[in-house]
Design a protein around this motif. Structure first.
Motif, short mmCIF file in Angstrom:
data_model
loop_
_atom_site.label_atom_id
_atom_site.label_comp_id
_atom_site.label_asym_id
_atom_site.label_seq_id
_atom_site.Cartn_x
_atom_site.Cartn_y
_atom_site.Cartn_z
N ALA A 126 15.78 18.65 22.95
CA ALA A 126 16.96 17.87 22.56
C ALA A 126 18.19 18.36 23.32
CB ALA A 126 17.19 17.98 21.06
N ALA A 127 18.32 19.69 23.42
CA ALA A 127 19.48 20.27 24.13
C ALA A 127 19.46 19.85 25.60
CB ALA A 127 19.48 21.79 23.99
N GLU A 128 18.26 19.79 26.21
CA GLU A 128 18.16 19.34 27.62
C GLU A 128 18.67 17.91 27.78
OE1 GLU A 128 14.07 19.73 28.84
OE2 GLU A 128 14.13 21.87 28.32
N GLN A 129 18.56 17.10 26.73
CA GLN A 129 19.06 15.71 26.79
C GLN A 129 20.54 15.66 26.42
OE1 GLN A 129 16.45 13.97 27.92
NE2 GLN A 129 15.27 15.82 27.44
N GLY A 130 21.17 16.82 26.19
CA GLY A 130 22.57 16.85 25.76
C GLY A 130 22.71 16.47 24.29
N LEU A 131 21.59 16.57 23.54
CA LEU A 131 21.59 16.17 22.13
C LEU A 131 21.09 17.32 21.26
CD1 LEU A 131 20.11 12.59 22.67
CD2 LEU A 131 22.46 13.13 21.97
N CYS A 132 20.83 17.03 20.03
CA CYS A 132 20.45 18.11 19.10
C CYS A 132 19.43 17.61 18.08
CB CYS A 132 21.74 18.57 18.41
SG CYS A 132 21.52 19.56 16.94
N TYR A 133 18.45 18.47 17.76
CA TYR A 133 17.61 18.25 16.58
C TYR A 133 18.10 19.27 15.56
CZ TYR A 133 13.84 17.90 13.28
OH TYR A 133 13.15 17.73 12.11
N PRO A 134 18.80 18.82 14.53
CA PRO A 134 19.58 19.77 13.71
C PRO A 134 18.84 20.44 12.56
CG PRO A 134 20.08 17.54 13.03
CD PRO A 134 19.04 17.43 14.12
N VAL A 135 17.61 20.04 12.27
CA VAL A 135 16.90 20.71 11.17
C VAL A 135 16.47 22.08 11.68
CG1 VAL A 135 14.95 20.59 9.57
CG2 VAL A 135 16.09 18.48 10.30
N ASP A 136 16.84 23.12 10.94
CA ASP A 136 16.65 24.47 11.48
C ASP A 136 16.31 25.44 10.35
OD1 ASP A 136 16.56 26.40 13.42
OD2 ASP A 136 18.72 26.71 13.50
N GLY A 146 4.48 18.65 12.70
CA GLY A 146 3.55 18.08 11.71
C GLY A 146 3.67 18.78 10.36
N GLY A 147 3.76 20.11 10.40
CA GLY A 147 3.91 20.88 9.15
C GLY A 147 5.27 20.64 8.51
N ASN A 148 6.29 20.52 9.36
CA ASN A 148 7.63 20.24 8.82
C ASN A 148 7.64 18.92 8.06
OD1 ASN A 148 8.31 22.45 10.36
ND2 ASN A 148 9.60 21.35 11.82
N VAL A 149 6.95 17.92 8.66
CA VAL A 149 6.88 16.60 8.02
C VAL A 149 6.09 16.73 6.72
CG1 VAL A 149 5.92 14.27 8.23
CG2 VAL A 149 7.14 15.30 10.18
N ALA A 150 4.97 17.45 6.78
CA ALA A 150 4.09 17.55 5.61
C ALA A 150 4.79 18.19 4.42
CB ALA A 150 2.84 18.34 5.97
N THR A 151 5.77 19.05 4.69
CA THR A 151 6.47 19.71 3.57
C THR A 151 7.91 19.22 3.43
OG1 THR A 151 7.06 21.49 5.09
CG2 THR A 151 5.14 21.86 3.68
N ASN A 152 8.30 18.23 4.26
CA ASN A 152 9.70 17.78 4.27
C ASN A 152 10.63 19.00 4.36
OD1 ASN A 152 11.95 16.14 4.21
ND2 ASN A 152 11.97 15.99 1.98
N ALA A 153 10.41 19.82 5.37
CA ALA A 153 11.12 21.09 5.50
C ALA A 153 12.65 20.89 5.51
CB ALA A 153 10.66 21.80 6.76
N GLY A 154 13.33 21.85 4.91
CA GLY A 154 14.79 21.74 4.80
C GLY A 154 15.48 22.77 5.67
N GLY A 155 15.76 23.96 5.11
CA GLY A 155 16.32 25.03 5.92
C GLY A 155 17.80 25.22 5.72
N ILE A 156 18.45 25.71 6.79
CA ILE A 156 19.79 26.29 6.65
C ILE A 156 20.94 25.33 6.94
CG2 ILE A 156 19.06 28.67 7.04
CD1 ILE A 156 19.55 28.35 9.98
N LYS A 157 20.64 24.10 7.38
CA LYS A 157 21.74 23.18 7.71
C LYS A 157 21.71 21.91 6.85
CE LYS A 157 23.15 25.73 11.21
NZ LYS A 157 22.91 25.54 12.62
N ILE A 159 23.11 21.00 4.11
CA ILE A 159 24.35 20.42 3.54
C ILE A 159 25.04 19.50 4.55
CG2 ILE A 159 24.88 22.10 1.73
CD1 ILE A 159 27.00 23.28 3.53
N ARG A 160 24.80 19.72 5.83
CA ARG A 160 25.42 18.84 6.81
C ARG A 160 24.44 17.80 7.37
NH1 ARG A 160 29.83 20.80 10.83
NH2 ARG A 160 30.11 19.03 12.21
N TYR A 161 23.18 18.22 7.57
CA TYR A 161 22.26 17.37 8.33
C TYR A 161 21.06 16.85 7.56
CZ TYR A 161 24.87 19.04 12.39
OH TYR A 161 25.87 19.31 13.30
N GLY A 162 20.90 17.27 6.32
CA GLY A 162 19.78 16.75 5.55
C GLY A 162 18.46 17.44 5.88
N LEU A 163 17.36 16.80 5.40
CA LEU A 163 16.02 17.40 5.52
C LEU A 163 15.23 16.69 6.62
CD1 LEU A 163 16.35 17.00 1.94
CD2 LEU A 163 15.01 19.02 2.46
#
Ligand code: 2HG
Ligand code: ZN
Length: 465
Positions: A126-136, A146-157, A159-163
């Motif tokens: 994403a960064a190479e495209q000048g963009l961002c994948y914000p789930v972290d 695939g695992g992130n999707v399977a658990t609807n992973a959330g993480g540290i951002k 409050i701003r970017y969702g799950l």
């Protein structure tokens, strides 16, 4: 299905779908791919397979239906609830050979990924495209899409970017019956009835395999700053959040206890963020452009007596070292085989809920170390009970399991969830009814029956057999 004499037969069947080199049964492979970051469940798969195409996954699933095999999807194996553990002779299906980014469309800002793409690789792309994948999250160097999707992973951002769910524009799945479905195809608008994509997000691999995903990207974030604040009373934490949010937009609001900080400092040999220890710490991240507003908010919380001390980053390197204090917690307590709680309530219910939890911890865990931390800005508390050195893992988990209903009753009373972001897996399965009604669980079972009629997908996870 059970291990033993059946294994050669299973391997023979798997060879009808996979070349021999992509079917593995050595003890070391079984032990590694058969588990996740949990340490309390037996690991006993019969084989591990490494598909390279959707067709292979579909053929395997059809074979499983015909031959009575059971399948466990396996991503980066960073799960904390046993969702990817194979304990009963299942065939583990690793996605690490399906790890390519297949295409990107700048007009859609959607990137097509195979399930085995590592989160950090997607972020870098994403960064190479000048963009961002914000789930972290702390495990982004290992966890897979695939695992992130399977658990609807959330993480540290969050409050701003969702799950994860908020960034999935489309999914290709192989259902438990072996059908390949293209769900939503990256569309923004699609008002044609049930959105099956969302059923697969958070299903923990119990309905089928996520094999490809259309993931949305967003603008690259502006430079950011990090602050760590020390608080003496837990009760003040949400007052601090409100004080900052009234002046600026936060991209993270995390908290951790002095015990958690102490573990990280010892494990990573780091120094304290500031000299005077506090009972609790809040870590805030915000855009550098909002620095003045953040300093004004800091003055407010200091004057109110909610915060005793604080430090702000002056460079990206300093920001990273402040983040390390929070992100290092899980690994720094791993050796103490923690019993994990991943609780959520609505943000408005956090103060009352924390009071309840405080009382319950004092009552039920008076002599054990309890490590508090989490994403308190979105209502998610991680409560890790650390195993005392003299106790066996089994005995410790049994004790904690026995105490959990008290904690989960408090969750239910506040309308919360027993698993905010780690999933239910094996660890929380027996407690699902604290968060989901009987009617909901019946519907979940009925949905599973439609998509996985013979129960080949991730048996025993999420729903008891
Ligand atoms: C985190 O927030 C992860 O760091 C792991 O969700 C939490 O170890 C845990 O309990
Ligand atoms: Zn977390």
């Amino acid at each position: 299905m059970r291990l033993g004499r059946q294994v050669p037969r299973i391997v023979e069947q798997l060879h009808t779908v996979f070349p021999a080199k992509r079917v593995k049964t050595t003890p070391q492979v079984l032990a590694t791919w058969g588990g996740d970051w949990t340490r309390s469940f037996p690991i006993a798969p019969s084989a591990v397979v490494f598909p390279e195409t959707i067709q292979e996954v579909a053929a395997l699933t059809k074979l499983a239906n015909e031959a009575g095999l059971q399948l466990v999807p396996s991503g980066g194996r960073t799960g904390l609830s046993g969702g990817a553990v194979a304990s009963h002779g299942e065939v583990v299906v690793s996605f690490e050979r399906m790890n390519r980014i297949l295409g990107f469309d700048a007009a859609d800002r959607v990137v097509r990924c195979q399930a085995g793409v590592v989160t950090q690789a997607l972020q870098a792309y994403a960064a190479e495209q000048g963009l961002c994948y914000p789930v972290d999250f702390a495990s982004s160097g290992t966890s897979q899409i695939g695992g992130n999707v399977a658990t609807n992973a959330g993480g540290i951002k969050v409050i701003r970017y969702g799950l994860t769910r908020d960034w999935i524009a489309g999914l290709t799945v192989v259902t438990g019956a072996g059908d390949v479905l293209e769900l939503n195809r990256g569309l923004v608008k699609n008002a044609t009835g049930y959105d099956l994509r969302h059923l697969f997000i958070g299903a923990e691999g119990t309905l089928g395999f996520v094999v490809e995903a259309d993931v949305r990207l967003t603008e690259a974030p502006p430079p950011s700053r990090v602050m760590v604040l020390g608080l003496d009373r837990f009760a003040d934490i949400l007052k601090v959040l409100a004080a900052f949010q009234s002046r600026l937009t936060l991209s993270a609001f995390e908290f951790f206890s002095e015990l958690a900080l102490g573990k990280v400092l010892a494990h990573r040999q780091l120094t304290r963020p500031f000299e005077k220890p506090a009972a609790f710490y809040a870590l805030l991240e915000f855009d550098a452009a909002a620095e003045e507003a953040a300093l004004a908010a800091f003055e407010d919380v200091l004057a109110a007596g909610w915060v005793g001390d604080g430090v702000a980053s002056r460079s990206d390197a300093q920001a990273a070292s402040l983040w390390a204090l929070r992100e290092g917690i899980t690994e720094s307590i791993a050796a103490e085989t923690p019993y994990k709680n991943d609780l959520a309530v609505r943000v408005s219910a956090v103060p009352a809920f924390l009071d309840d939890v405080d009382q319950l911890v004092a009552e039920h865990y008076p002599d054990w170390q309890v490590c508090w931390f989490g994403h308190i800005g979105d209502g998610n508390l991680h409560l890790n009970i650390l195993k005392p050195a003299g106790l066996s893992v089994d005995a410790f988990y049994r004790r904690c399991h026995g105490i959990s209903p008290n904690l989960f009753e408090a969750v239910r009373k506040r309308g919360g969830s027993i698993s905010a972001e780690h999933g239910v897996g094996l660890l929380k399965r027996d407690f699902l009814s604290y968060t989901r009604s009987g009617a909901e669980i019946d519907i979940m079972r009925a949905v599973k029956k439609v998509l996985d009629p013979n129960g080949v997908m991730n048996p025993g996870k999420l729903l008891a057999d």
